[in-house]
Enzyme design. Structure first.
Site, PDB file in Angstrom:
ATOM      1  N   PHE A 141     -68.072  11.250 -48.576  1.00 43.11           N
ATOM      2  CA  PHE A 141     -67.627  10.112 -49.381  1.00 43.11           C
ATOM      3  C   PHE A 141     -67.949  10.360 -50.842  1.00 43.11           C
ATOM      4  CE2 PHE A 141     -68.468   5.781 -51.196  1.00 43.11           C
ATOM      5  CZ  PHE A 141     -67.158   5.326 -51.131  1.00 43.11           C
ATOM      6  N   GLY A 142     -66.926  10.258 -51.684  1.00 47.96           N
ATOM      7  CA  GLY A 142     -67.093  10.405 -53.122  1.00 47.96           C
ATOM      8  C   GLY A 142     -67.019   9.063 -53.809  1.00 47.96           C
ATOM      9  N   TYR A 143     -68.060   8.730 -54.554  1.00 50.18           N
ATOM     10  CA  TYR A 143     -68.096   7.449 -55.263  1.00 50.18           C
ATOM     11  C   TYR A 143     -68.288   7.637 -56.766  1.00 50.18           C
ATOM     12  CZ  TYR A 143     -73.119   8.356 -54.958  1.00 50.18           C
ATOM     13  OH  TYR A 143     -74.362   8.941 -55.034  1.00 50.18           O
ATOM     14  N   GLU A 145     -74.720  18.532 -56.106  1.00 52.11           N
ATOM     15  CA  GLU A 145     -75.428  17.259 -55.971  1.00 52.11           C
ATOM     16  C   GLU A 145     -76.942  17.448 -55.882  1.00 52.11           C
ATOM     17  OE1 GLU A 145     -72.558  14.411 -55.483  1.00 52.11           O
ATOM     18  OE2 GLU A 145     -72.534  16.150 -56.788  1.00 52.11           O
TER      19      GLU A 145
END
Length: 218
Positions: free
Chosen positions: A6-8, A87
């Site tokens: 999931f990319g936010y 990340e």
């Protein structure tokens, strides 16, 4: 196995890895904040940038993009190697449910991987914590790193959320505050030494990351 991520934050507009499918949707129980220090992309150990992380909030939802990698083990491992490097300032990986339909009680995908930063000023040296809006805006307006400046990251975040038709009011408010700071900079030069950088441990103690992991994707 199939890998879902999931990319936010910057993964929304620049995933940077090979994927086979993507879906627009949201996760529950988390809100987007600018409480994570970035010292290798948009900032430095001396003058950290502020970038996105997620923090728990019971009624919150966070919209973003879920990416699927299903081209086999080697392709998944390649994606994970890339993400672990990119990340590296996040200290925790969690598994969440991902929803496409705001009216659905059932998730579209379960077990979606998310990189987050735990709000622990002692155990997590990259967690900045909240600060007054004006202080955050001044920090973001002046921070620069090897891959660009902090304000462009924020403005890209604002634009990406607009492009997926799910604007975040807190991001818009912060971006507007940064624009006000920038507009005043023509009258008074702003220097990073003027900015209160952290409400916890002084950021001068942040150590540079290992050589060779700086990437241009954030």
């Amino acid at each position: 196995m199939v890998l879902w991520v999931f990319g936010y934050g910057s993964l929304i507009w620049n995933p940077g890895f090979d994927f086979d499918q993507k879906m627009l949707g949201f996760i529950k129980g988390y809100k987007r904040t600018f409480n994570l220090a970035c010292i290798d992309h948009r900032g430095t150990p001396k003058d950290p940038a502020r970038t996105c992380t997620l923090e728990s909030e019971e009624e919150a939802i966070c919209w973003g993009i879920a990416y699927c990698v299903n081209g086999g083990l080697e392709k998944e491992q390649e994606a994970m190697r890339y993400l672990e490097k990119r990340e590296c300032e996040y200290d925790q990986k969690i598994s969440v449910d991902f929803y496409e339909d705001a009216n659905s009680l059932e998730p579209s995908v379960t077990g979606v991987l998310v990189f987050v930063s735990t709000p622990d000023p002692v155990g997590n040296k990259y967690y900045l914590g909240p600060a007054p809006l004006e202080d955050m805006a001044r920090q973001i307006a002046t921070a620069n790193g090897p891959t660009g400046n902090n304000r462009d990251y924020l403005f890209s975040m604002e634009k990406a959320l607009s492009n997926i038709s799910h604007e975040d009011d807190s991001i818009i408010e912060l971006a507007d505050a940064v624009r006000r700071v920038l507009s005043r900079s023509n009258e008074k030069k702003i220097t990073s030494s003027d900015i209160p950088l952290k409400s916890h441990t002084p950021l001068v103690y942040l150590s540079p990351l290992l050589e060779g992991i700086v990437m241009d994707s954030r």
